[in-house]
Scaffold this active site. Structure first.
Site, short mmCIF file in Angstrom:
data_model
loop_
_atom_site.label_atom_id
_atom_site.label_comp_id
_atom_site.label_asym_id
_atom_site.label_seq_id
_atom_site.Cartn_x
_atom_site.Cartn_y
_atom_site.Cartn_z
N ASN A 71 0.83 -1.21 0.00
CA ASN A 71 0.00 0.00 0.00
C ASN A 71 0.87 1.27 0.00
OD1 ASN A 71 -2.15 -1.73 0.16
ND2 ASN A 71 -2.48 -1.47 2.35
N GLU A 172 -2.20 -3.74 -5.83
CA GLU A 172 -3.61 -3.92 -5.42
C GLU A 172 -4.50 -2.77 -5.92
OE1 GLU A 172 -3.81 -4.77 -1.20
OE2 GLU A 172 -2.97 -6.77 -1.51
N TYR A 243 -4.01 -13.78 2.11
CA TYR A 243 -3.68 -13.87 3.54
C TYR A 243 -4.73 -14.74 4.22
CZ TYR A 243 -0.50 -9.95 2.75
OH TYR A 243 0.51 -9.15 2.31
N GLU A 291 2.28 -11.57 -2.59
CA GLU A 291 1.98 -11.40 -1.15
C GLU A 291 1.22 -12.63 -0.71
OE1 GLU A 291 0.32 -7.73 0.33
OE2 GLU A 291 1.33 -6.56 -1.23
O1 AHR Z 1 1.42 -6.78 3.48
C1 AHR Z 1 0.57 -5.85 4.08
C2 AHR Z 1 -0.37 -5.16 3.08
O2 AHR Z 1 -1.26 -6.11 2.58
C3 AHR Z 1 0.27 -4.58 1.83
O3 AHR Z 1 0.73 -3.29 2.04
C4 AHR Z 1 -0.87 -4.57 0.86
O4 AHR Z 1 -0.43 -4.70 -0.47
C5 AHR Z 1 -1.74 -5.72 1.30
O5 AHR Z 1 -3.07 -5.35 1.39
#
Ligand code: AHR
Length: 505
Positions: A71, A172, A243, A291
């Site tokens: 971000n 993103e 995630y 990520e």
């Molecule tokens: O890794 C943390 C955040 O997760 C990153 O800044 C962003 O790209 C994602 O939403």
């Protein structure tokens, strides 16, 4: 519980790619400041890097590092971070409601990457900036001396270009939380134009276009289709981010997170191939899974400061990982490996302090989390080619993914040495698994070693005082007989089994 796994020497998915073992450094919390960089630290190098952290980064075995966000990059002026350090501006970082002191910028990161022995992967700002800023950064990094930005690099850092190969076209960009977020049509156009111009400076760059920022986004699927339709000619990879976290009372679904990653990859591949067919292209687009991790996003440690509080390097996203989290990280890496034919690059997010395998005390010790170990062992021992594995095992019902197999496996083999690594996960919270691995197409196999990650308390977490390596133990159960290897793996565990094999002629 009994499980059978078949590995055939002839069924090869593709090469183990060293870029699968990448990670990510963002200007976020204490990842850079007091993580990588702390000039007053007792172990600091002359450049101000923590050498205790550098040592752990090397032990982790990471190969590439994505930088500087995340971000953060969508509001970042990279020019703030070059030139004399004492003349660099302090800026508000809107992404994480922090103050960016700009003590570390492109040149410091390149110097750190050289010392760590990793390949840098840069992201450009397509949020508040655009083509111009991306071109200036590329010229600064990759052009030979003799033009304005290249000469700035020569003056600030080195005559030799940094020669960065991999570049992310923003971050993103479908996320409403992202500065300058766009519709798929707007972003597709901006990314195509940026990519086209970047290739005019350096035709050899490998470009990653933003995929949707998550499989759960309303834009997922249609975003990839539209963006790739506009950029297919110009880019090499499309990004994926995921995630996972354990929801209260639902460990079964959490332990099966790799099912979601498998689905995610398969869906992006299907979309990319649909665009390939529709636009009659011959080239194939890969995935940059840049990520991925376990992240407890809803917890207080992920809440940025607010109001008039704009701290430098606050404690942010400092999750402490359990044994179950480490088992999931190991399993996610297995999902990336089994898709090695289409996942060209990946980055564990992130490297130090921020949802990270490596933690630091400011001014004090560096230590490793439970999640450090499956990553380090896989990075070291997944060598050669990924072999297809077929698994037959009991399954159970999970709230998120329905019927889910309790055991997962992936195998790699180095044809040069015959060394095979079988990675195994037992997702059951109750039962150990007796796994029989049938080796097809091999003349012989012998056990080198087996290491299991588990703990009587799968909620156990490490700390600076309580080292994480106690989650690893030698697994003494494997036996080989008549082309089969049998091994017992405990509930909630991840295992590396190493074999010396000879393939049939
Ligand atoms: O890794 C943390 C955040 O997760 C990153 O800044 C962003 O790209 C994602 O939403």
């Amino acid at each position: 519980m009994k499980a059978t796994c078949i590995v055939d020497s002839d069924f090869i998915v593709g090469p183990v790619r060293s870029r699968t073992f990448g990670s990510f450094v963002e200007h976020l919390g204490r990842c850079v400041y007091t993580g990588l960089y702390e000039p007053d630290h007792p172990t600091a190098t002359p450049e101000g890097f923590r050498s205790d952290v550098l040592d752990l980064v090397k032990q982790l075995g990471v190969t590439t590092i994505r930088y500087p966000g995340g971000n953060f990059v969508s509001g970042y002026q990279w020019t703030d971070g070059v030139g004399p350090v004492d003349q660099r501006p302090r800026r508000l970082d809107l992404a994480w409601h922090s103050t960016e002191p700009n003590k570390v910028g492109v040149d410091e990161f390149m110097a750190w990457a050289r010392q760590a022995g990793v390949e840098p992967m840069m992201a450009v700002n397509l949020g508040t900036a655009g083509v111009d800023q991306a071109l200036a950064l590329l010229e600064y990094c990759n052009a030979p001396a003799g033009s304005y930005w290249a000469d700035q690099r020569v003056a600030n850092a080195s005559v030799e270009p940094h020669r960065v190969k991999m570049w992310c076209l923003g971050n993103e960009m479908d996320g409403p939380w992202q500065m300058g977020h766009k519709t798929a049509t707007e972003y597709g156009r901006a990314a195509a134009e940026t990519a086209r111009a970047m290739r005019m400076i350096d035709p050899g760059v490998e470009l990653v276009v933003c995929g949707s920022s998550g499989v759960g986004m309303p834009t997922f699927g249609s975003w990839e289709h539209e963006v790739l339709s506009q950029t297919y000619d110009q880019v090499d990879m499309v990004s994926a981010h995921a995630y996972y976290f354990e929801e209260e009372g639902d460990r079964d679904s959490f332990l099966a997170s790799a099912i979601d990653m498998d689905y995610f990859i398969d869906s992006v591949v299907a979309t990319a191939d649909a665009v390939k067919a529709a636009t009659k292209q011959s080239k194939t687009i890969g995935i940059s899974f840049d990520e991925w991790n376990v992240w407890y996003q809803h917890r207080a440690e992920s809440r940025p400061p607010s109001g008039d509080d704009w701290p430098v390097a606050p404690v942010l996203l400092e999750d402490h990982y359990t044994v179950a989290d480490a088992v999931v990280v190991g399993n996610l890496l297995m999902s990336l490996l089994r898709h090695t034919d289409r996942v060209y690059s990946a980055s564990l997010a992130q490297l130090v302090n921020v949802i990270a395998p490596i933690m630091t005390e400011t001014g004090g010790r560096a230590w490793t989390q439970t999640t450090f170990h499956p990553f380090a062992l896989t990075a070291r021992h997944a060598v050669g080619e990924v072999l297809k594995t077929a698994i037959d095992c009991p399954s159970h019902d999970t709230a998120k993914f329905g019927d889910t197999p309790l055991v997962d496996a992936v195998a790699t083999r180095d044809p040069a040495t015959g060394q095979m690594s079988v990675f195994l996960v037992n997702r059951s919270c109750e039962e150990a698994a007796d796994v029989e691995i049938k080796l097809r197409g091999f003349d012989s196999a012998a056990i080198i070693e087996a290491i299991t990650l588990s703990h009587v308390d799968s909620g156990w977490i490490a700390s600076a005082d309580d080292p994480s390596d106690q989650v690893l133990s030698v697994n003494t159960t494997p036996v080989v007989a008549q082309g089969r290897v049998c091994i017992k793996v405990p509930a909630v565990s991840w295992t590396l089994l190493r074999l010396a094999t000879v393939a049939e002629d």
